[in-house]
Design a protein around this motif. Sequence first.
Motif, PDB file in Angstrom:
ATOM      1  N   GLY A 116       0.810  -1.216   0.000  1.00 36.61           N
ATOM      2  CA  GLY A 116       0.000   0.000   0.000  1.00 36.61           C
ATOM      3  C   GLY A 116       0.841   1.262   0.000  1.00 36.61           C
ATOM      4  N   GLU A 117       1.943   1.227   0.738  1.00 39.47           N
ATOM      5  CA  GLU A 117       2.837   2.383   0.785  1.00 39.47           C
ATOM      6  C   GLU A 117       3.478   2.623  -0.579  1.00 39.47           C
ATOM      7  N   LYS A 118       3.823   1.541  -1.262  1.00 41.27           N
ATOM      8  CA  LYS A 118       4.414   1.658  -2.599  1.00 41.27           C
ATOM      9  C   LYS A 118       3.396   2.246  -3.580  1.00 41.27           C
ATOM     10  N   ILE A 119       2.173   1.766  -3.496  1.00 37.75           N
ATOM     11  CA  ILE A 119       1.133   2.272  -4.395  1.00 37.75           C
ATOM     12  C   ILE A 119       0.950   3.772  -4.180  1.00 37.75           C
ATOM     13  N   ARG A 120       0.830   4.177  -2.928  1.00 41.85           N
ATOM     14  CA  ARG A 120       0.639   5.604  -2.642  1.00 41.85           C
ATOM     15  C   ARG A 120       1.855   6.417  -3.080  1.00 41.85           C
ATOM     16  N   TYR A 121       3.059   5.912  -2.785  1.00 42.02           N
ATOM     17  CA  TYR A 121       4.285   6.622  -3.154  1.00 42.02           C
ATOM     18  C   TYR A 121       4.332   6.874  -4.658  1.00 42.02           C
ATOM     19  N   TYR A 122       4.123   5.824  -5.443  1.00 39.31           N
ATOM     20  CA  TYR A 122       4.204   5.978  -6.897  1.00 39.31           C
ATOM     21  C   TYR A 122       3.040   6.775  -7.458  1.00 39.31           C
ATOM     22  N   ARG A 123       1.877   6.673  -6.822  1.00 39.31           N
ATOM     23  CA  ARG A 123       0.744   7.485  -7.260  1.00 39.31           C
ATOM     24  C   ARG A 123       1.068   8.963  -7.083  1.00 39.31           C
ATOM     25  N   GLU A 124       1.579   9.320  -5.930  1.00 37.39           N
ATOM     26  CA  GLU A 124       1.936  10.716  -5.666  1.00 37.39           C
ATOM     27  C   GLU A 124       3.123  11.164  -6.520  1.00 37.39           C
ATOM     28  N   LEU A 125       4.079  10.283  -6.731  1.00 36.45           N
ATOM     29  CA  LEU A 125       5.235  10.601  -7.571  1.00 36.45           C
ATOM     30  C   LEU A 125       4.798  10.954  -8.987  1.00 36.45           C
ATOM     31  N   ASN A 126       3.745  10.301  -9.441  1.00 34.32           N
ATOM     32  CA  ASN A 126       3.226  10.535 -10.792  1.00 34.32           C
ATOM     33  C   ASN A 126       2.116  11.577 -10.819  1.00 34.32           C
ATOM     34  N   ASN A 127       1.945  12.301  -9.701  1.00 36.82           N
ATOM     35  CA  ASN A 127       0.937  13.367  -9.605  1.00 36.82           C
ATOM     36  C   ASN A 127      -0.458  12.879  -9.976  1.00 36.82           C
ATOM     37  N   LEU A 128      -0.825  11.711  -9.464  1.00 39.23           N
ATOM     38  CA  LEU A 128      -2.138  11.143  -9.716  1.00 39.23           C
ATOM     39  C   LEU A 128      -2.959  11.164  -8.430  1.00 39.23           C
ATOM     40  N   THR A 129      -4.245  11.351  -8.568  1.00 43.35           N
ATOM     41  CA  THR A 129      -5.139  11.247  -7.421  1.00 43.35           C
ATOM     42  C   THR A 129      -5.640   9.804  -7.337  1.00 43.35           C
ATOM     43  N   GLN A 130      -6.256   9.481  -6.209  1.00 41.96           N
ATOM     44  CA  GLN A 130      -6.874   8.160  -6.100  1.00 41.96           C
ATOM     45  C   GLN A 130      -7.956   8.012  -7.162  1.00 41.96           C
ATOM     46  N   GLU A 131      -8.651   9.093  -7.452  1.00 38.52           N
ATOM     47  CA  GLU A 131      -9.693   9.059  -8.474  1.00 38.52           C
ATOM     48  C   GLU A 131      -9.100   8.756  -9.853  1.00 38.52           C
ATOM     49  N   ASP A 132      -7.954   9.362 -10.177  1.00 39.34           N
ATOM     50  CA  ASP A 132      -7.294   9.101 -11.462  1.00 39.34           C
ATOM     51  C   ASP A 132      -6.984   7.616 -11.614  1.00 39.34           C
ATOM     52  N   VAL A 133      -6.402   7.048 -10.576  1.00 33.43           N
ATOM     53  CA  VAL A 133      -6.009   5.638 -10.614  1.00 33.43           C
ATOM     54  C   VAL A 133      -7.245   4.744 -10.674  1.00 33.43           C
ATOM     55  N   ALA A 134      -8.248   5.078  -9.897  1.00 32.91           N
ATOM     56  CA  ALA A 134      -9.476   4.289  -9.891  1.00 32.91           C
ATOM     57  C   ALA A 134     -10.114   4.241 -11.278  1.00 32.91           C
ATOM     58  N   LYS A 135     -10.139   5.362 -11.960  1.00 31.50           N
ATOM     59  CA  LYS A 135     -10.717   5.407 -13.311  1.00 31.50           C
ATOM     60  C   LYS A 135      -9.946   4.516 -14.266  1.00 31.50           C
ATOM     61  N   LYS A 136      -8.625   4.543 -14.176  1.00 32.35           N
ATOM     62  CA  LYS A 136      -7.804   3.736 -15.083  1.00 32.35           C
ATOM     63  C   LYS A 136      -7.948   2.237 -14.799  1.00 32.35           C
ATOM     64  N   LEU A 137      -8.213   1.890 -13.525  1.00 36.30           N
ATOM     65  CA  LEU A 137      -8.396   0.489 -13.159  1.00 36.30           C
ATOM     66  C   LEU A 137      -9.854   0.045 -13.242  1.00 36.30           C
ATOM     67  N   ASP A 138     -10.759   1.023 -13.482  1.00 38.64           N
ATOM     68  CA  ASP A 138     -12.189   0.760 -13.537  1.00 38.64           C
ATOM     69  C   ASP A 138     -12.686   0.149 -12.220  1.00 38.64           C
ATOM     70  N   VAL A 139     -12.286   0.813 -11.116  1.00 42.43           N
ATOM     71  CA  VAL A 139     -12.724   0.420  -9.780  1.00 42.43           C
ATOM     72  C   VAL A 139     -13.179   1.674  -9.037  1.00 42.43           C
ATOM     73  N   ALA A 140     -13.758   1.478  -7.880  1.00 44.61           N
ATOM     74  CA  ALA A 140     -14.188   2.603  -7.046  1.00 44.61           C
ATOM     75  C   ALA A 140     -12.970   3.261  -6.383  1.00 44.61           C
ATOM     76  N   ILE A 141     -13.098   4.537  -6.082  1.00 38.29           N
ATOM     77  CA  ILE A 141     -12.031   5.252  -5.377  1.00 38.29           C
ATOM     78  C   ILE A 141     -11.733   4.556  -4.054  1.00 38.29           C
ATOM     79  N   GLN A 142     -12.758   4.037  -3.404  1.00 37.55           N
ATOM     80  CA  GLN A 142     -12.580   3.351  -2.130  1.00 37.55           C
ATOM     81  C   GLN A 142     -11.656   2.140  -2.263  1.00 37.55           C
ATOM     82  N   THR A 143     -11.658   1.518  -3.426  1.00 38.42           N
ATOM     83  CA  THR A 143     -10.783   0.373  -3.656  1.00 38.42           C
ATOM     84  C   THR A 143      -9.322   0.806  -3.613  1.00 38.42           C
ATOM     85  N   ILE A 144      -9.002   1.923  -4.241  1.00 42.23           N
ATOM     86  CA  ILE A 144      -7.635   2.432  -4.225  1.00 42.23           C
ATOM     87  C   ILE A 144      -7.249   2.802  -2.795  1.00 42.23           C
TER      88      ILE A 144
END
Length: 76
Positions: free
Chosen positions: A4-32
Amino acid sequence: MKIGEKIRYYRELNNLTQEDVAKKLDVAIQTIYKYEKGIVTNIPLDKLEILAKVLDTTTTYITGWDQNEASFQAVP
């Protein structure tokens, strides 16, 4: 670093929000959120592969199978 820490680290490193990642994975924001908090640790392989591409890293690094940093992006 945990999955989880790696996911958050790389998400922030790439200037992505949880919503951005959720859309690309086709899951709910809560899942991220649950991935990042370690509530859900059994990420489906198809989602893990997409997640690695979105975060510019590898599945083996996210899961801990490879302990070396695997990002292809230069860390500032």
